[in-house]
Design a protein around this motif. Structure first.
Motif: not given
Length: 98
Positions: A71-86
């Motif tokens: 999933g490109p949206h999941i891949q994008h999140f893992h590359a970028n958004g996951v940085a905001n997860v404690e």
């Protein structure tokens, strides 16, 4: 095929609640549109903002694996958004009892 039920809890880093909320919300509609998705809902704890819970149902383990692996949206999140997860507070694969 056997349905796969999943719940995942994520805690945002302090001060990153809004960014994580935005990033997680952006995963919902594309995930709902994937083959094999039955349910994909995002919740936030009413008493503890910044604590998010995904409730997912997939037609099979294979469908969910494709979601995470391609999933490109999941891949994008893992590359970028996951940085905001404690931290991931929990991740459970469930079986229906009744």
């Amino acid at each position: 095929m056997s349905e796969l039920h999943i719940v995942v809890g994520l805690q945002a880093k302090a001060g990153k609640e809004d960014e994580l909320r935005r990033d997680l919300a952006g995963l919902v509609e594309p995930s709902r549109g994937e083959d094999g998705n039955i349910r994909y809902d995002l919740f936030e704890d009413r008493d503890e903002p910044g604590h998010f819970v995904f409730v997912e149902t997939w037609a099979s383990a294979e469908a969910r694996a494709l979601h995470h692996e391609q999933g490109p949206h999941i891949q994008h999140f893992h590359a970028n958004g996951v940085a905001n997860v404690e931290k991931t507070e929990f991740a459970r694969i469930l079986k229906r009892v009744v």
